[in-house]
Design a protein around this motif. Sequence first.
Motif, PDB file in Angstrom:
ATOM      1  N   LYS A 193      23.108  49.110  96.452  1.00  0.00           N
ATOM      2  CA  LYS A 193      22.844  50.503  96.094  1.00  0.00           C
ATOM      3  C   LYS A 193      21.694  50.564  95.100  1.00  0.00           C
ATOM      4  O   LYS A 193      20.818  51.417  95.190  1.00  0.00           O
ATOM      5  CB  LYS A 193      24.088  51.134  95.449  1.00  0.00           C
ATOM      6  N   ARG A 194      21.710  49.643  94.164  1.00  0.00           N
ATOM      7  CA  ARG A 194      20.616  49.644  93.196  1.00  0.00           C
ATOM      8  C   ARG A 194      19.305  49.292  93.861  1.00  0.00           C
ATOM      9  O   ARG A 194      18.247  49.781  93.499  1.00  0.00           O
ATOM     10  CB  ARG A 194      20.905  48.641  92.093  1.00  0.00           C
TER      11      ARG A 194
ATOM     12  N   PHE B  22      27.149  56.891  95.412  1.00  0.00           N
ATOM     13  CA  PHE B  22      28.359  56.355  94.791  1.00  0.00           C
ATOM     14  C   PHE B  22      29.396  55.898  95.807  1.00  0.00           C
ATOM     15  O   PHE B  22      30.413  55.343  95.425  1.00  0.00           O
ATOM     16  CB  PHE B  22      29.020  57.427  93.911  1.00  0.00           C
ATOM     17  N   SER B  23      29.159  56.164  97.057  1.00  0.00           N
ATOM     18  CA  SER B  23      30.227  55.878  98.026  1.00  0.00           C
ATOM     19  C   SER B  23      30.444  54.379  98.136  1.00  0.00           C
ATOM     20  O   SER B  23      29.498  53.603  98.194  1.00  0.00           O
ATOM     21  CB  SER B  23      29.879  56.453  99.389  1.00  0.00           C
ATOM     22  N   GLY B  24      31.673  53.987  98.142  1.00  0.00           N
ATOM     23  CA  GLY B  24      32.000  52.577  98.294  1.00  0.00           C
ATOM     24  C   GLY B  24      31.984  51.798  96.998  1.00  0.00           C
ATOM     25  O   GLY B  24      32.298  50.622  96.973  1.00  0.00           O
TER      26      GLY B  24
ATOM     27  N   GLU C  42      31.736  50.298  88.645  1.00  0.00           N
ATOM     28  CA  GLU C  42      30.367  50.214  89.125  1.00  0.00           C
ATOM     29  C   GLU C  42      29.681  51.556  88.983  1.00  0.00           C
ATOM     30  O   GLU C  42      28.514  51.646  88.572  1.00  0.00           O
ATOM     31  CB  GLU C  42      30.344  49.769  90.596  1.00  0.00           C
ATOM     32  N   ILE C  43      30.421  52.611  89.273  1.00  0.00           N
ATOM     33  CA  ILE C  43      29.815  53.937  89.147  1.00  0.00           C
ATOM     34  C   ILE C  43      29.476  54.194  87.691  1.00  0.00           C
ATOM     35  O   ILE C  43      28.394  54.675  87.359  1.00  0.00           O
ATOM     36  CB  ILE C  43      30.771  55.024  89.670  1.00  0.00           C
TER      37      ILE C  43
ATOM     38  N   ARG D 227      32.030  62.234  95.266  1.00  0.00           N
ATOM     39  CA  ARG D 227      32.800  61.934  94.051  1.00  0.00           C
ATOM     40  C   ARG D 227      32.466  63.011  93.033  1.00  0.00           C
ATOM     41  O   ARG D 227      31.499  62.900  92.296  1.00  0.00           O
ATOM     42  CB  ARG D 227      32.389  60.565  93.491  1.00  0.00           C
ATOM     43  N   LEU D 228      33.248  64.040  93.045  1.00  0.00           N
ATOM     44  CA  LEU D 228      32.890  65.220  92.266  1.00  0.00           C
ATOM     45  C   LEU D 228      32.895  64.999  90.762  1.00  0.00           C
ATOM     46  O   LEU D 228      32.010  65.465  90.055  1.00  0.00           O
ATOM     47  CB  LEU D 228      33.845  66.374  92.612  1.00  0.00           C
ATOM     48  N   ARG D 229      33.902  64.295  90.278  1.00  0.00           N
ATOM     49  CA  ARG D 229      33.997  64.169  88.828  1.00  0.00           C
ATOM     50  C   ARG D 229      32.773  63.493  88.236  1.00  0.00           C
ATOM     51  O   ARG D 229      32.199  63.953  87.263  1.00  0.00           O
ATOM     52  CB  ARG D 229      35.259  63.397  88.454  1.00  0.00           C
TER      53      ARG D 229
END
Lengths: 326, 294, 244
Positions: C148-149, C169-171, C176-177, C200-202
């Motif tokens: 992702k990075r 952010f998925s997965g 990590e998030i 991921r709303l929060r």
Amino acid sequence: MDRSIKVRTEGLYALSSWTEMLYLILPRALLIVGLLTLPLLLDMYWQRVLCAAGIYALLALGFDLLAEYVGLVCLGGAFFIGSGGYISGLLNAHLGWSALFCIPIATLGGAIFSTLVLIPALRLRGIYFAIISFMFPMFARYIIIALSIFGGTEGISALGTLPNVWTEIYLILVVVIIALFAIRRLVNEDIGLILRGIKDNDQAVKASGINITSYKIKAVFIASLLGSFGGAYLSHLYGWLGISLFAMDFSILPIAASVMGGMGTLAGPVLGAFALTPLSEALRGFGQLRVVIYCFILIGFIVYKPEGLLNYFQRKYHQFELWETV
Amino acid sequence: MDILVYGTVNSVTFALIALGFTLVYGVSRIPNFAHGSIYVLVGFLTYSFINDLTLNYPLAVFISLIIASIIGLIIYRFILIRLRGLPASEIIASFAVGLIILEGLRLQGIGGFKGFIGPFYMLPNFIEGKVCILGVFVNYQRLIIIGAGLAMIVGMSIFTHYTKLGLSLRAIAQDEHAAMMLGVNSDRTAMISMSIGSALAGLAAVTILPLGNITPEMGYHVLIYALAICIIGGLGSWWGAVFASFLLGFSMKLSTALFGAMWESVVLVGTIIFILLVKPSGLLGKQKEFEERV
Amino acid sequence: MVENLSKAFGGVQAVLNVSFALKKGDILGIIGPNGSGKTTLANLTTGFVKPDRGTVRFKARDITGAPPHKIANLGLTRTFQVMRPYHSLSAYKNLIVPLNSPRVRQTRGGKLGDTDAVAIDILEEIGFERDARVPYKIAGSLPLGYLKRLELGRCFALNPEVIICDEIFSGLSMSEITSMIPLLERIQMDGVTLVMIEHRLRELFRLADRVIVMNFGQKIAEGIPQEVMEDPEVKKAYLGRERA
């Protein structure tokens, strides 16, 4: 990392002794030395075969580059040969320029022409390129025969040939060696990395701001330079040009050589060509059976051992090294 | 007037040749480069059945068609099945098989097999004689071609719309994963499409070959024409191929009438390049230029 | 910036009449249930899909339907939801590709002397530990967090003005998030505008300045996160009719 190394290599080897250096250089040196001394050992007939092998080697190299490093399967190497051959022969026949002068011009000209003609297929998915490249040599034949241009079915003969036998052989061998090492270098240069990126994931390359069509064009141009040189050389080797320059043989044998030799290694296809061409000559007595045989070999390799021989041997060679250093 | 008639015959000829290929590609995304070889093989098989085994004509045709579909199936089952998803290898492998067949037909002296060399092999017409339509003499064989072509088009339409098997072929053609989730077996469907495609190639062969002679070289030409039609019409599009056959069939005859026979090939190549530049996915192609992998 | 975009795929209206404007330096979130057309919106904006109707404007230029590489060269970049790095190449080599784009040539003035060094530096900024030799690993072997990075790095290498992050952010696991959020904030502080398409709303709400909600291809709400979540339409979309 030692930043002073400007050339990227696939693996970095810790060179701690002369023997290890030798170990690395050996395969490559063997190749170069072997190829260059071979002509001295052979008689006239087999020397000619070596020249032909060189031409197939250039085509195989081009095929491997396009297929494994860009993702374009070119089924019509004969088109490059034909373009280069015809341009060179025509320049020689109509303008009277000497063979050595025509060949470079035809190489460039043939490459430009073939690339231009293949451009429409480059914007599309891989299969289109495969089909179009397959069709073009046959179309060239149809058009030449139908319109009876450029010598039609008889071709043009009595073209200028190369000064002497040694020029003939060494010219092609040197070109093959230079091409092989140049392309190996190229695939690690920035442009090579971009091409490999295109093969792996072209959407991401596009999203990175790169115009993939223009890079594909560059790759095809390079491969066609190799093929056109082969064609130009060929027309002066035998002093004749005709529609057989677009023969299917030129399209197929390099593919068989690549698959067998190990796609992706660049050297594998070259070696494969040097192996298959004499084999094919030796089998000439069997007539069409030899094509049948190479096709069986081709299918066998594709289905059962797609990595090809060189990849296999490379693995074994390096694995052996791992044992040693323990 | 004869342009109309000969144009139609030419178009239907192209359609017969191309539809087998387009079916296989449309359903399983397999480019069957052995298509042309199967065409020629069927021709020679029928010839041998008639002459060497002295079977009667219809029976010979029937058996050859069955053999063609079996060969299609075998090619898939033993070779292509391992290469699914690698388009380069599929093309190379099917082409290699095609070559084996074509060049094999030229072999001489292997186990007493005399190769098929020379322009001496001909299939007789189904029905001899001519008829006069719209002021042009057309022999019955050409009418049979038109009839067979129409029958093929109509037959396949019915098959794919009304039979369970045909529907499963269409399902896979539209969305492979969805069809698989509904229980359609992708490999089995591919085998079926290869058999039908090869049988269609055979059908094309037996109707068209009586017009001339049979040579192994024709295998390459047939393949090229099939590919050309499919590209113009859109790879994988059945109606596109039909449409393209007519477009090309007529324009080639027209150019012959206007400019002479030599320019036919130029028209062919020109049309392909034109389509690639203007509408690359073909006339009725549904395939987008780049795959959407997002 | 985006006006009235519409796109239908076959019988499915993926996006219908969506308009929104992007303010420089903002973080805009795009949320909505699955299938609401968020990714299609990203595709439409960045040139991967041509819209049926509507326009996209970026920096006062009409970029509707322009080819993706040209759009990226203008500074509008995006990440992909389905990660596919150049798996035969090592991580830092993946970045060499964007470093060769015309945009980089322009903004950094001429050809880079040592693209390798630049690539590795960029990776380090994004969080690839240099001493663990992570940048040299073959991209195909890296775990998801790094991939992702890497995607982010790919966009970052282009000196972008906007990055559209498609479900970045998925997965990823919570930790990590949490470690990626500072990275994104830092990118924003560098002046890059971010558009984040997320589920991921929060986490998204911690970052986003404004949020757009989509459902069935249409924009059903827009505003600051707290307001949007109170909107009955939004509740209906996420929770279904009865609960609202």
